[in-house]
Design a protein around this motif. Structure first.
Motif, PDB file in Angstrom:
ATOM      1  N   VAL A   1      -2.716   1.675  -4.532  1.00 15.91           N
ATOM      2  CA  VAL A   1      -2.322   3.010  -4.547  1.00 15.91           C
ATOM      3  C   VAL A   1      -3.341   4.117  -4.200  1.00 15.91           C
ATOM      4  N   GLU A   2      -3.051   5.048  -3.194  1.00 17.79           N
ATOM      5  CA  GLU A   2      -4.059   5.906  -2.749  1.00 17.79           C
ATOM      6  C   GLU A   2      -3.421   7.239  -2.657  1.00 17.79           C
ATOM      7  N   LEU A   3      -4.527   8.238  -3.115  1.00 19.45           N
ATOM      8  CA  LEU A   3      -3.949   9.581  -3.222  1.00 19.45           C
ATOM      9  C   LEU A   3      -3.991  10.226  -1.752  1.00 19.45           C
TER      10      LEU A   3
ATOM     11  N   LYS B   1      -8.462   5.809  -4.906  1.00 17.76           N
ATOM     12  CA  LYS B   1      -7.730   4.825  -4.666  1.00 17.76           C
ATOM     13  C   LYS B   1      -7.946   3.628  -5.773  1.00 17.76           C
ATOM     14  N   TRP B   2      -6.892   3.001  -6.134  1.00 14.13           N
ATOM     15  CA  TRP B   2      -6.572   2.058  -7.043  1.00 14.13           C
ATOM     16  C   TRP B   2      -6.085   0.765  -6.536  1.00 14.13           C
TER      17      TRP B   2
ATOM     18  N   VAL C   1      -6.807  -3.811 -12.881  1.00 14.90           N
ATOM     19  CA  VAL C   1      -6.882  -2.541 -12.047  1.00 14.90           C
ATOM     20  C   VAL C   1      -8.620  -2.293 -11.612  1.00 14.90           C
ATOM     21  N   HIS C   2      -8.606  -1.984 -10.245  1.00 17.68           N
ATOM     22  CA  HIS C   2      -9.981  -1.731  -9.762  1.00 17.68           C
ATOM     23  C   HIS C   2      -9.961  -0.439  -9.268  1.00 17.68           C
ATOM     24  N   GLN C   3     -10.860   0.544  -9.328  1.00 16.22           N
ATOM     25  CA  GLN C   3     -10.575   1.661  -9.000  1.00 16.22           C
ATOM     26  C   GLN C   3     -11.710   1.850  -7.695  1.00 16.22           C
TER      27      GLN C   3
ATOM     28  N   HIS D   1       0.850  -1.227  -0.008  1.00 15.89           N
ATOM     29  CA  HIS D   1      -0.181  -0.084  -0.048  1.00 15.89           C
ATOM     30  C   HIS D   1       0.994   1.152   0.013  1.00 15.89           C
ATOM     31  N   VAL D   2       0.505   2.224  -0.829  1.00 11.67           N
ATOM     32  CA  VAL D   2       1.295   3.451  -0.817  1.00 11.67           C
ATOM     33  C   VAL D   2      -0.012   4.538  -1.142  1.00 11.67           C
ATOM     34  N   THR D   3       0.584   5.549  -0.308  1.00 12.76           N
ATOM     35  CA  THR D   3      -0.132   6.938  -0.249  1.00 12.76           C
ATOM     36  C   THR D   3       0.721   7.920  -0.831  1.00 12.76           C
ATOM     37  N   ILE D   4       0.254   8.408  -1.933  1.00 10.97           N
ATOM     38  CA  ILE D   4       0.978   9.325  -2.950  1.00 10.97           C
ATOM     39  C   ILE D   4       0.467  10.767  -3.088  1.00 10.97           C
TER      40      ILE D   4
END
Length: 419
Positions: A189-191, A223-224, A216-218, A161-164
């Motif tokens: 991947v999360e904003l 969040k993806w 890929v699931h949004q 998991h990453v928050t970018i």
């Protein structure tokens, strides 16, 4: 030292003809990377061959990917499912997509990778991506917050998991999304917040990923979830470049002409195609234009607005300050070289005080392009209406549209180049 310049003679006729824009740079560089990461042979048709995409191809070759170029719009990519440590640093010019995408991609493999660029790329921020990779256990260093970046890769991420922070560029998100499919487990991947520059490019990324076998699931807007599928070889047709199309659409309305692009504006999937309606409204463009989701179209719209019947304020364009150059400043300087007070910077907004009476009035205006392809191509539009516009360093268009000046010539536009 004599500057290389190009001076356009304003045409006395409406521009008419058929010009197919080159392939999309954004899609070409995504497809090249994914084909390089895939196992098997992929054929990329309709591709762009320009500085940016050739840098990507060069880097992939340096990391063990075999790439053939049978003609001027095709890449045949022989992927082996991974990237090998290159013998030397990867020099990527000022190719932002290649630099950011590869910084994340190489982390999934093993070896030392140094990713560098020219003096302009070395001023473009990459800290949010470097920070995101660091939180995933990647040993990565970019001392200045810009390239060069060194990645000591150990075969992937240690977390799922990453928050970018994508406020500066959606490319950071795209880079992580594409790399994550090469992982060992599902990855999120999360904003950090919901701000994201040019969100539509994320859609381009996920569509390209899915074409090469990724899933890929949004979830919501921020969040993806990417499954660890890896990539499969595919034959992929790349659509024409919408950013390049904006110049041709603007040429039409400025000269009352008709240019057949071979594809309708509504058929583009790229975000910059949203600018078509604003261009078509000329000389009655809206008084306020939010450029946050069509950033590469703003130089076109800003120069077109110089001839609009009323002022236009461009908002949501703060990210233009960290593109190939500070495009807000470059546009302001260029427009005010044409006519004092034509443009005003208010914070990160740009106000263009449209004046149709500028058309036909000779000037002696040298446009500093700051080696930025989009500044050169957009100010060529002013040269269609005003004698005396001199474009500095016209060869910089090779970054994304090597045939730009030939396209103008094919429409009957005369110009003089001086070295």
């Amino acid at each position: 030292m004599t500057k290389d310049t190009l001076t356009i003679t304003p045409p006395t006729h409406a521009l008419q003809g058929r010009i197919m824009p080159p392939g999309s740079k954004s899609i070409t560089n995504r497809a090249l990377l994914l084909a390089g990461l895939a196992k098997g042979v992929s054929k990329l048709a309709g591709a762009l061959k320009s500085d940016d995409t050739l840098y990507m191809a060069y880097a992939l070759r340096a990391m063990g990917v075999v790439i053939e170029e049978p003609d001027h719009t095709t890449f045949i990519v022989h992927g082996n499912g991974g990237l090998k440590e290159p013998e030397n640093a990867l020099f990527l010019g000022n190719a932002g997509t290649a630099t950011r995408f590869l910084t994340a991609a190489v982390a999934m493999f093993e070896g030392t990778f140094i990713i560098d660029g020219d003096e302009h790329m070395q001023k473009r921020p990459i800290s949010p991506l470097v920070h995101g990779l660091s939180t995933l256990g990647v040993d990565v260093l970019a001392p200045t917050g810009c390239p060069p970046v060194t990645v000591w890769a150990k075969g992937g991420f240690t977390k799922n998991h990453v928050t970018i922070d994508a406020g500066l560029s959606s490319q950071y998100v795209s880079a992580l999304l594409m790399a994550a499919a090469c992982g060992r487990e599902a990855f999120t991947v999360e904003l950090a917040g919901t701000a994201i520059g040019a969100r539509g490019y994320i859609t381009l990324t996920t569509a390209c990923m899915e074409a090469f076998g990724a899933k890929v699931h949004q979830e919501g807007d921020a969040k993806w979830i990417i499954e660890p599928t890896g990539y499969k070889a595919a034959d992929y047709l790349i659509e024409p470049d919408a950013s390049a199309a904006t110049y041709l659409w603007a040429m039409e309305v400025l000269t009352g002409g008709k240019i057949d692009l071979g594809v309708a504006a509504s058929e583009f999937s790229q975000p910059d195609a949203r600018s078509y309606d604003m261009i078509a409204a000329f000389p009655h463009m809206p008084g306020s234009i939010d450029g946050s989701q069509m950033q590469d179209a703003i130089p076109t719209l800003a120069v077109l607005a110089a001839f609009n019947n009323s002022p236009v304020r461009f908002t949501g364009i703060e990210n233009l300050r960290v593109k190939e150059c500070d495009r807000i400043r470059a546009l302001s300087l260029g427009l005010n070289n044409i006519s004092a007070g034509l443009a005003v910077e208010e914070g990160d907004d740009l106000i263009v005080n449209g004046n149709p009476a500028l058309a036909g009035k000779p000037v002696d205006a040298l446009i500093d392009t700051f080696a930025d392809h989009r500044i050169a191509m957009s100010f060529a539009l002013a040269g269609l209406k005003i004698p005396g516009i001199k474009i500095e360093n016209p060869s910089c268009v090779a970054k994304t549209y090597p045939g730009y000046w030939d396209a103008l010539a094919s429409l009957g536009v005369a110009f003089e180049r001086r070295a």
